[in-house]
Design an enzyme around this catalytic site. Sequence first.
Site, PDB file in Angstrom:
ATOM      1  N   GLU A 167       0.815  -1.228   0.109  1.00  0.00           N
ATOM      2  CA  GLU A 167       0.098  -0.040  -0.094  1.00  0.00           C
ATOM      3  C   GLU A 167       0.884   1.215   0.153  1.00  0.00           C
ATOM      4  OE1 GLU A 167      -3.380  -0.109   2.373  1.00  0.00           O
ATOM      5  OE2 GLU A 167      -3.707   1.820   2.309  1.00  0.00           O
ATOM      6  N   ARG A 168       0.486   2.218  -0.976  1.00  0.00           N
ATOM      7  CA  ARG A 168       1.472   3.221  -1.185  1.00  0.00           C
ATOM      8  C   ARG A 168       2.951   3.030  -1.366  1.00  0.00           C
ATOM      9  NH1 ARG A 168      -3.015   5.772  -2.582  1.00  0.00           N
ATOM     10  NH2 ARG A 168      -4.430   5.686  -0.685  1.00  0.00           N
ATOM     11  N   LYS A 173      -3.812  -0.089  14.116  1.00  0.00           N
ATOM     12  CA  LYS A 173      -4.655   0.726  13.679  1.00  0.00           C
ATOM     13  C   LYS A 173      -6.104   0.439  13.826  1.00  0.00           C
ATOM     14  CE  LYS A 173      -6.123   2.810   9.009  1.00  0.00           C
ATOM     15  NZ  LYS A 173      -5.581   2.982   7.695  1.00  0.00           N
ATOM     16  N   GLU A 193     -10.527   4.426   8.992  1.00  0.00           N
ATOM     17  CA  GLU A 193     -10.766   4.028   7.754  1.00  0.00           C
ATOM     18  C   GLU A 193     -11.105   2.434   7.614  1.00  0.00           C
ATOM     19  OE1 GLU A 193      -6.724   5.115   6.048  1.00  0.00           O
ATOM     20  OE2 GLU A 193      -7.435   7.272   5.551  1.00  0.00           O
ATOM     21  N   ARG A 219      -1.798   3.432  16.963  1.00  0.00           N
ATOM     22  CA  ARG A 219      -2.022   4.492  15.990  1.00  0.00           C
ATOM     23  C   ARG A 219      -3.102   5.439  16.354  1.00  0.00           C
ATOM     24  NH1 ARG A 219      -2.478   3.611  10.504  1.00  0.00           N
ATOM     25  NH2 ARG A 219      -0.390   5.156   9.897  1.00  0.00           N
ATOM     26  N   ASP A 270      -2.329  14.227   7.095  1.00  0.00           N
ATOM     27  CA  ASP A 270      -2.033  12.958   6.450  1.00  0.00           C
ATOM     28  C   ASP A 270      -0.640  13.329   5.705  1.00  0.00           C
ATOM     29  OD1 ASP A 270      -1.645  10.335   5.897  1.00  0.00           O
ATOM     30  OD2 ASP A 270      -3.431  10.269   4.520  1.00  0.00           O
ATOM     31  N   GLU A 282       5.121   9.517  13.995  1.00  0.00           N
ATOM     32  CA  GLU A 282       5.243   8.600  12.575  1.00  0.00           C
ATOM     33  C   GLU A 282       5.434   9.641  11.378  1.00  0.00           C
ATOM     34  OE1 GLU A 282       2.036   5.885  11.929  1.00  0.00           O
ATOM     35  OE2 GLU A 282       1.860   6.325   9.946  1.00  0.00           O
ATOM     36  N   GLU A 288       4.016   9.284  -0.711  1.00  0.00           N
ATOM     37  CA  GLU A 288       2.489   9.039  -1.083  1.00  0.00           C
ATOM     38  C   GLU A 288       2.006  10.279  -1.630  1.00  0.00           C
ATOM     39  OE1 GLU A 288      -0.278   7.861   1.922  1.00  0.00           O
ATOM     40  OE2 GLU A 288      -2.077   8.217   0.654  1.00  0.00           O
ATOM     41  N   GLU A 292       6.850  21.883  -2.887  1.00  0.00           N
ATOM     42  CA  GLU A 292       5.714  22.441  -2.419  1.00  0.00           C
ATOM     43  C   GLU A 292       5.328  23.618  -3.356  1.00  0.00           C
ATOM     44  OE1 GLU A 292       7.057  24.709   1.475  1.00  0.00           O
ATOM     45  OE2 GLU A 292       5.052  24.285   2.125  1.00  0.00           O
TER      46      GLU A 292
HETATM   47  C1  GCV Z   1      -2.195   2.450   5.323  1.00  0.00           C
HETATM   48  C2  GCV Z   1      -3.663   7.267   4.326  1.00  0.00           C
HETATM   49  C3  GCV Z   1      -3.352   6.597   3.212  1.00  0.00           C
HETATM   50  C4  GCV Z   1      -3.426   5.097   3.394  1.00  0.00           C
HETATM   51  C5  GCV Z   1      -3.184   4.410   4.698  1.00  0.00           C
HETATM   52  C6  GCV Z   1      -3.491   5.433   5.994  1.00  0.00           C
HETATM   53  C7  GCV Z   1      -2.900   5.094   7.022  1.00  0.00           C
HETATM   54  O1  GCV Z   1      -5.135   7.582   4.492  1.00  0.00           O
HETATM   55  O2  GCV Z   1      -3.760   6.993   1.969  1.00  0.00           O
HETATM   56  O3  GCV Z   1      -3.221   4.324   2.312  1.00  0.00           O
HETATM   57  O4  GCV Z   1      -3.470   3.175   5.120  1.00  0.00           O
HETATM   58  O5  GCV Z   1      -3.305   6.935   5.499  1.00  0.00           O
HETATM   59  O6  GCV Z   1      -1.743   5.909   7.288  1.00  0.00           O
HETATM   60  O7  GCV Z   1      -3.266   4.219   7.887  1.00  0.00           O
END
Ligand code: GCV
Length: 608
Positions: free
Chosen positions: A110-111, A231, A235, A268, A314, A336, A342, A442
């Site tokens: 992911e990412r 987590k 989400e 988290r 984020d 973190e 990303e 930026e």
């Molecule tokens: C792992 C953002 C990212 C998600 C990620 C999330 C997180 O939303 O787009 O891909 O998920 O952060 O840090 O849990």
Amino acid sequence: MKAWLSRLKADLDFIPASPEELARFELSHALPELDCKLVPDPSLGEGYRLERTGDQAFTITGGPSGLLYGAYAFIQRSLAGESLPDFLESSPRYALRMINCWDNADGSVERGYSGSSLFFEGGRLSYDPFRMRELGRLMASVGLNVLCINNVNVHFPAQLLLEDALPDAAALADIFRPFGVRLMFSVDFSQPMRHGIPTADPLDNAVRTWWKETAARVYSAIPDLAGFLVKADSEGRPGPFTYGRNHAEGANMLADAVRPFGGTVVWRCFVYNCRQDWRDTKTDRPKAAWEHYAYLDGQFADNVILQVKHGPFDFQVREPVSPLLLGMKKTNLAMELQLAQEYTGHQVDIYTMIPMWREVFDELPSDRIMSLAAVSNLGRDDNYTGHPLAAVNFYTYGLLAWDPDTESLPAVSRWVRLTYAFSDTEEGKLTELLLSSRRTYEKYTAPLGIGWMVTPHDHYGPNPSGYEYDLWGTYHKANRDAVGIDRTSSGTGYLLQYPESYQRKYENPETCPDLYLLFYHRLPYAFRMKDGRTLIQRIYDDHFEGYEEAKAMCTVLRTLPFPEPDRQVILSRMDLQLGNAREWCDIINTFFHRLSGAEDENGRKIYD
Ligand code: GCV
């Protein structure tokens, strides 16, 4: 990454039995001309002491991994041509210096922007042991000591790390142990429900017993597992809220389970309403973490660490430091960071992070922060980071996690020296380019703290209205008159989550630092900036400047004698970056021109 490994001059084609044996191996291969004695002293823990005992003779004293860290520090200084001190004592500021991989069991990341997972394939653990040793070496060489191998979004069957895959995971832990690296697993809060328990309520006895028994089984296979990363209620992930419990109740339940084995629960704090109605102006996403956690300060067990993203949103290109990191005074905290690019260019665009991290650390009295985590930017690509220059972020993260006072310039220039055999002038040019790359990015993307103008979901390239009517709470609300969100006491009140001195710095748009202006304030386009320009002119200027700076980067990169295959990768990605910078510049300027009707004072081309 590869370049630094090859500077170590010897392949690790054996499994070292201990950090001390590895330290001996590295020293004798990298610096055969020097006489280096290693003296174990467990009282120094992860720290080390380096002493010159003769012209070409040195002693390194340290605990088991301290000897290894001392050896790498010594080797790097020597190979980078820095003078070797007569005496040096060093120990890490943070106990856990973590890499969090967002790797899925199917091999995707992911990412991830550097190829597939280094650890998983086809639903199970599957790795190249040689590369694992290289990774252990990379981590140890900058003092990183915890590796969480699976995604915080724990999709089935990554949960099997706690079940069927335990023997394989234990074999992986064995590989990393001599590098001073301990594994950590992300766990799914609802995992007991896969085992016939009808609930995951943290106060339910069957649930508590299941976690205790599971922890006992996991720790008997991997006695030095660093712990569990969670987590929850974020989400779409399961968590204590389903049962009317708070996050202290959830985290402490897991903490009880791992406590007998010395384990830690890293919990988290990325919790917010990801199904917000854009019409709702009462909810302001950056306020969420504080609202969920601040009232629980002091209620978390001593083996729980709350892991907080460095900013309240984020990982945008610019965010203020999260108020939670300043306000939780009775709770263990980890900050973190995100090495994976990303929102910052997908390891296509060059984006060196240490200047950004420095700004965060400089705002932060770090006494409550005991650990640091970073989302990994590694994958199966031969060079590990996709873009060869993205390795500077992994390297400098390690230096900062060891010593948060590390300055950007020496850290980046040392990485350049260890990576490429350049002349002083070439090294200076690359160092400068890397150090200015974040500001350039930026400017052509989202200057003045505006954030979130990125293409939804994929997060590369511009789409200024992409998230405006979506569910994620990420709105800039640009209209024909004004742009930005008022987060002061007269607006959403977010700024009130900070200590007073901090509030004073940002509350007034006339005195608020420009770089954060649209994060904290909603302002008309005619607003006069401190330098006399209007806001709209500043928006145009930043985008044009950013694009021009990207062009200049391209020219510099072409003059530098990168070896192959780096040269080809760097130059072809720079072409893509230039295309991206042009899109950002033109689309965002056109977006604001159409809304505001304001002309560019310098008569540059803005498309209709
Ligand atoms: C792992 C953002 C990212 C998600 C990620 C999330 C997180 O939303 O787009 O891909 O998920 O952060 O840090 O849990």
